[in-house]
Motif scaffolding. Structure first.
Motif, PDB file in Angstrom:
ATOM      1  N   THR A 180       0.813  -0.980   0.376  1.00  0.00           N
ATOM      2  CA  THR A 180       0.285  -0.067   0.236  1.00  0.00           C
ATOM      3  C   THR A 180       0.933   1.361   0.294  1.00  0.00           C
ATOM      4  O   THR A 180       0.571   1.930  -1.067  1.00  0.00           O
ATOM      5  CB  THR A 180      -0.864   0.060   1.295  1.00  0.00           C
TER       6      THR A 180
ATOM      7  N   GLU B  84      -7.152  -0.442   9.461  1.00  0.00           N
ATOM      8  CA  GLU B  84      -6.837  -0.619   7.959  1.00  0.00           C
ATOM      9  C   GLU B  84      -5.937  -1.903   7.571  1.00  0.00           C
ATOM     10  O   GLU B  84      -6.300  -2.782   7.203  1.00  0.00           O
ATOM     11  CB  GLU B  84      -6.780   0.403   7.374  1.00  0.00           C
ATOM     12  N   ASN B  85      -4.740  -1.737   7.731  1.00  0.00           N
ATOM     13  CA  ASN B  85      -3.804  -2.741   7.173  1.00  0.00           C
ATOM     14  C   ASN B  85      -4.464  -4.156   7.442  1.00  0.00           C
ATOM     15  O   ASN B  85      -3.781  -5.561   7.278  1.00  0.00           O
ATOM     16  CB  ASN B  85      -2.462  -2.511   7.288  1.00  0.00           C
TER      17      ASN B  85
ATOM     18  N   LEU C 226      -6.939  -5.938   6.154  1.00  0.00           N
ATOM     19  CA  LEU C 226      -6.569  -7.257   5.230  1.00  0.00           C
ATOM     20  C   LEU C 226      -5.805  -7.811   5.449  1.00  0.00           C
ATOM     21  O   LEU C 226      -5.833  -8.882   4.867  1.00  0.00           O
ATOM     22  CB  LEU C 226      -5.210  -5.277   4.237  1.00  0.00           C
TER      23      LEU C 226
END
Length: 142
Positions: free
Chosen positions: A39, A65-66, A69
């Motif tokens: 990202t 968020e990471n 994912l």
């Protein structure tokens, strides 16, 4: 938020850990966020607040968020060969993979030992990947 992922696999009982963490650590990728390579295009330190266990090692992330994912598809983001040096695996042995020496090839993250090894790796990535894929995971029991 720590979550346990995956069931015990044959690699869990191998002589070497399936994920490189160093001698006195349980941190994968030296605490760097594996999603950030994809990202952000660079190594980014992960935070303990955003961590999970995967294949017996602690993976840290820079953001929720990471982490999310990664949890949705860890095989996409976890480094190949458990974060061991990809060039070394291609040569038939294991060595430390460095979070600072990395490349993404065909959507997969590969780590290497140092700048010199990274330069050697860059000379024939497809050939080294083919050799490493043949050698892995048998190297864990050598």
């Amino acid at each position: 938020m720590a979550l346990l992922m995956g069931a015990a696999s044959p690699a869990a009982f191998a002589d070497k850990a399936p994920v490189y963490t160093g001698l006195f650590s349980n941190l994968a990728v030296q605490g760097h966020d594996p999603v950030a390579y994809f990202t952000d295009g660079k190594p980014v330190e992960g935070k303990k607040a955003f961590s999970t266990e995967y294949q017996g090692a602690e993976f840290r992330f820079a953001s929720q968020e990471n982490l999310d994912l990664f949890l949705a598809d860890p095989e996409t983001y976890a480094p190949q060969y458990g974060g061991y040096c990809a060039w070394a695996v291609a040569q038939g042995y294991t060595a430390k993979g460095s979070a600072e020496n990395w490349s993404i090839v065909d959507g997969k993250l590969y780590l290497n030992y140092n700048d010199k090894v990274q330069s050697d790796w860059d000379q024939d990535r497809p050939g080294f990947i083919a050799s490493a894929n043949t050698n892995w995971p048998d190297l864990l029991t050598d």
